[in-house]
Design an enzyme around this catalytic site. Structure first.
Site, PDB file in Angstrom:
ATOM      1  N   GLY A  47       0.870  -1.177   0.000  1.00  0.00           N
ATOM      2  CA  GLY A  47       0.000   0.000   0.000  1.00  0.00           C
ATOM      3  C   GLY A  47       0.893   1.208   0.000  1.00  0.00           C
ATOM      4  O   GLY A  47       1.760   1.349  -0.855  1.00  0.00           O
ATOM      5  N   GLU A  48       0.732   2.027   1.006  1.00  0.00           N
ATOM      6  CA  GLU A  48       1.564   3.225   1.130  1.00  0.00           C
ATOM      7  C   GLU A  48       2.047   3.293   2.580  1.00  0.00           C
ATOM      8  O   GLU A  48       1.243   3.486   3.491  1.00  0.00           O
ATOM      9  CB  GLU A  48       0.729   4.453   0.721  1.00  0.00           C
ATOM     10  CG  GLU A  48       1.438   5.765   0.849  1.00  0.00           C
ATOM     11  CD  GLU A  48       2.824   5.763   0.197  1.00  0.00           C
ATOM     12  OE1 GLU A  48       2.957   5.366  -0.979  1.00  0.00           O
ATOM     13  OE2 GLU A  48       3.784   6.142   0.872  1.00  0.00           O
ATOM     14  N   SER A  49       3.346   3.120   2.762  1.00  0.00           N
ATOM     15  CA  SER A  49       3.870   2.997   4.126  1.00  0.00           C
ATOM     16  C   SER A  49       3.643   4.263   4.954  1.00  0.00           C
ATOM     17  O   SER A  49       3.444   4.186   6.165  1.00  0.00           O
ATOM     18  CB  SER A  49       5.356   2.642   4.080  1.00  0.00           C
ATOM     19  OG  SER A  49       6.078   3.580   3.311  1.00  0.00           O
ATOM     20  N   CYS A  79       6.056  -5.360   0.323  1.00  0.00           N
ATOM     21  CA  CYS A  79       6.192  -4.010  -0.254  1.00  0.00           C
ATOM     22  C   CYS A  79       6.113  -2.924   0.833  1.00  0.00           C
ATOM     23  O   CYS A  79       7.053  -2.790   1.598  1.00  0.00           O
ATOM     24  CB  CYS A  79       5.180  -3.830  -1.381  1.00  0.00           C
ATOM     25  SG  CYS A  79       5.709  -2.561  -2.532  1.00  0.00           S
ATOM     26  N   ARG A 113      12.860   3.280  -0.220  1.00  0.00           N
ATOM     27  CA  ARG A 113      11.499   3.289  -0.794  1.00  0.00           C
ATOM     28  C   ARG A 113      11.583   3.606  -2.295  1.00  0.00           C
ATOM     29  O   ARG A 113      12.462   4.319  -2.738  1.00  0.00           O
ATOM     30  CB  ARG A 113      10.628   4.342  -0.114  1.00  0.00           C
ATOM     31  CG  ARG A 113      10.455   4.107   1.374  1.00  0.00           C
ATOM     32  CD  ARG A 113       9.716   5.252   2.050  1.00  0.00           C
ATOM     33  NE  ARG A 113       8.403   5.429   1.478  1.00  0.00           N
ATOM     34  CZ  ARG A 113       7.898   6.594   1.104  1.00  0.00           C
ATOM     35  NH1 ARG A 113       8.601   7.696   1.239  1.00  0.00           N
ATOM     36  NH2 ARG A 113       6.700   6.667   0.596  1.00  0.00           N
ATOM     37  N   ILE A 139       5.577  -3.039  -7.548  1.00  0.00           N
ATOM     38  CA  ILE A 139       4.840  -1.786  -7.748  1.00  0.00           C
ATOM     39  C   ILE A 139       5.435  -0.735  -6.799  1.00  0.00           C
ATOM     40  O   ILE A 139       5.259  -0.823  -5.586  1.00  0.00           O
ATOM     41  CB  ILE A 139       3.332  -1.966  -7.443  1.00  0.00           C
ATOM     42  CG1 ILE A 139       2.754  -3.136  -8.259  1.00  0.00           C
ATOM     43  CG2 ILE A 139       2.567  -0.666  -7.717  1.00  0.00           C
ATOM     44  CD1 ILE A 139       1.393  -3.612  -7.785  1.00  0.00           C
ATOM     45  N   ARG A 140       6.157   0.208  -7.339  1.00  0.00           N
ATOM     46  CA  ARG A 140       6.873   1.209  -6.516  1.00  0.00           C
ATOM     47  C   ARG A 140       7.564   0.505  -5.334  1.00  0.00           C
ATOM     48  O   ARG A 140       7.427   0.886  -4.173  1.00  0.00           O
ATOM     49  CB  ARG A 140       5.914   2.294  -6.021  1.00  0.00           C
ATOM     50  CG  ARG A 140       5.440   3.214  -7.126  1.00  0.00           C
ATOM     51  CD  ARG A 140       4.603   4.374  -6.590  1.00  0.00           C
ATOM     52  NE  ARG A 140       3.450   3.890  -5.852  1.00  0.00           N
ATOM     53  CZ  ARG A 140       3.194   4.160  -4.579  1.00  0.00           C
ATOM     54  NH1 ARG A 140       3.999   4.937  -3.889  1.00  0.00           N
ATOM     55  NH2 ARG A 140       2.119   3.682  -3.999  1.00  0.00           N
ATOM     56  N   HIS A 182       4.737  -8.343  -4.640  1.00  0.00           N
ATOM     57  CA  HIS A 182       3.366  -8.647  -4.203  1.00  0.00           C
ATOM     58  C   HIS A 182       2.954 -10.041  -4.662  1.00  0.00           C
ATOM     59  O   HIS A 182       2.446 -10.190  -5.762  1.00  0.00           O
ATOM     60  CB  HIS A 182       2.384  -7.654  -4.850  1.00  0.00           C
ATOM     61  CG  HIS A 182       2.499  -6.258  -4.376  1.00  0.00           C
ATOM     62  ND1 HIS A 182       1.669  -5.723  -3.412  1.00  0.00           N
ATOM     63  CD2 HIS A 182       3.323  -5.269  -4.743  1.00  0.00           C
ATOM     64  CE1 HIS A 182       1.998  -4.470  -3.203  1.00  0.00           C
ATOM     65  NE2 HIS A 182       2.994  -4.162  -4.000  1.00  0.00           N
ATOM     66  N   GLU A 184       0.441 -11.702  -3.621  1.00  0.00           N
ATOM     67  CA  GLU A 184      -1.030 -11.781  -3.623  1.00  0.00           C
ATOM     68  C   GLU A 184      -1.615 -11.304  -4.944  1.00  0.00           C
ATOM     69  O   GLU A 184      -2.764 -11.555  -5.256  1.00  0.00           O
ATOM     70  CB  GLU A 184      -1.608 -10.981  -2.438  1.00  0.00           C
ATOM     71  CG  GLU A 184      -1.555  -9.461  -2.539  1.00  0.00           C
ATOM     72  CD  GLU A 184      -0.152  -8.872  -2.405  1.00  0.00           C
ATOM     73  OE1 GLU A 184       0.816  -9.631  -2.243  1.00  0.00           O
ATOM     74  OE2 GLU A 184      -0.048  -7.642  -2.491  1.00  0.00           O
TER      75      GLU A 184
HETATM   76  N1  GLN Z   1       6.249   2.928  -2.341  1.00  0.00           N
HETATM   77  C1  GLN Z   1       5.263   2.506  -1.407  1.00  0.00           C
HETATM   78  C2  GLN Z   1       5.604   2.995  -0.002  1.00  0.00           C
HETATM   79  O1  GLN Z   1       6.515   3.703   0.205  1.00  0.00           O
HETATM   80  C3  GLN Z   1       5.107   1.005  -1.383  1.00  0.00           C
HETATM   81  C4  GLN Z   1       4.419   0.541  -2.653  1.00  0.00           C
HETATM   82  C5  GLN Z   1       3.635  -0.734  -2.496  1.00  0.00           C
HETATM   83  O2  GLN Z   1       3.375  -1.213  -1.389  1.00  0.00           O
HETATM   84  N2  GLN Z   1       3.189  -1.245  -3.607  1.00  0.00           N
HETATM   85  O3  GLN Z   1       4.937   2.641   0.932  1.00  0.00           O
END
Ligand code: GLN
Length: 203
Positions: A47-49, A79, A113, A139-140, A182, A184
């Site tokens: 997600g987004e940390s 992630c 990150r 993904i990122r 990921h 999942e």
């Molecule tokens: N770049 C995101 C972060 O800093 C992580 C991306 C992801 O979980 N797909 O949290």
């Protein structure tokens, strides 16, 4: 039956709940400290940390999660979850009020990150994990740029340029497991199966 929680504050927790249920474990979407009791394992999703950090603090979950991690209950971070399990973030976000992003910690590593670029640079790669070939979706994604002596590297992707190190994308330290990618999303069960075995003491 194993009982595994998935931290359900933000990100793709539903996909983890589905993947775990498919493998026959009992699952709980965790949003409160009380839901952390009685767990055999916990997954911190992608997600987004920065958002997971902020929401965990406002839900009163940060300290209970740190205690759970320190107690030795198996925890798997994917992630953003990998970032949350890192003891150090090389490039933490800094909010408008000057607050520096924090992780829960647990794994003796420094993560970078967005190490593989932005959303448009997301990619899929075939990796070997525990002897099994799997499709890994990035993904990122973060990368472990430094690891302590007790951290085991489970997967890395080859360096793009000669003379550079392979890039570490899956690690384990004791009962803590983290992947940059990921599982999942790709539909491969290997990582979840490995984690369930960790909660049984079989991996
Ligand atoms: N770049 C995101 C972060 O800093 C992580 C991306 C992801 O979980 N797909 O949290």
């Amino acid at each position: 039956m194993r009982h595994i929680g998935v931290l359900a504050l933000q990100g793709d927790f539903r996909e983890h709940l589905t993947a775990l249920a498919r493998l026959g474990v009992c699952t709980t979407a965790v949003r409160s400290p009380a839901e952390l009791s009685q767990l055999d394992g916990l997954v911190i999703p992608g997600g987004e940390s920065t958002v997971i950090d902020r929401l965990a603090r406002s839900y009163g979950l940060t300290d209970p999660l740190r205690e759970l991690i320190a107690s030795g209950v198996p925890v798997y971070g994917s992630c953003a979850g990998m970032i949350m399990l890192a003891d150090r973030i090389e490039n933490p976000a800094i909010s408008a009020t000057g607050r520096v992003q924090e992780s829960f910690g647990g794994i003796d590593m420094t993560v970078r990150r967005n190490a593989f670029g932005r959303q448009v640079d997301s990619f899929e790669s075939s990796l070997k994990f525990n002897g099994i070939e799997l499709d890994a979706v990035f993904i990122r994604a973060p990368e472990a740029v430094q690891i302590g002596p007790t951290v085991q590297v489970l997967c890395s992707v080859p360096a793009q340029l000669p003379g550079f190190h392979d890039r570490i994308v899956a690690v384990r330290q004791g009962n803590l497991l983290a992947t940059s990618f990921h599982p999942e999303v790709s539909g491969s069960n290997a990582i979840h199966e490995f984690f369930i075995n960790m909660t049984r003491g079989d991996a």
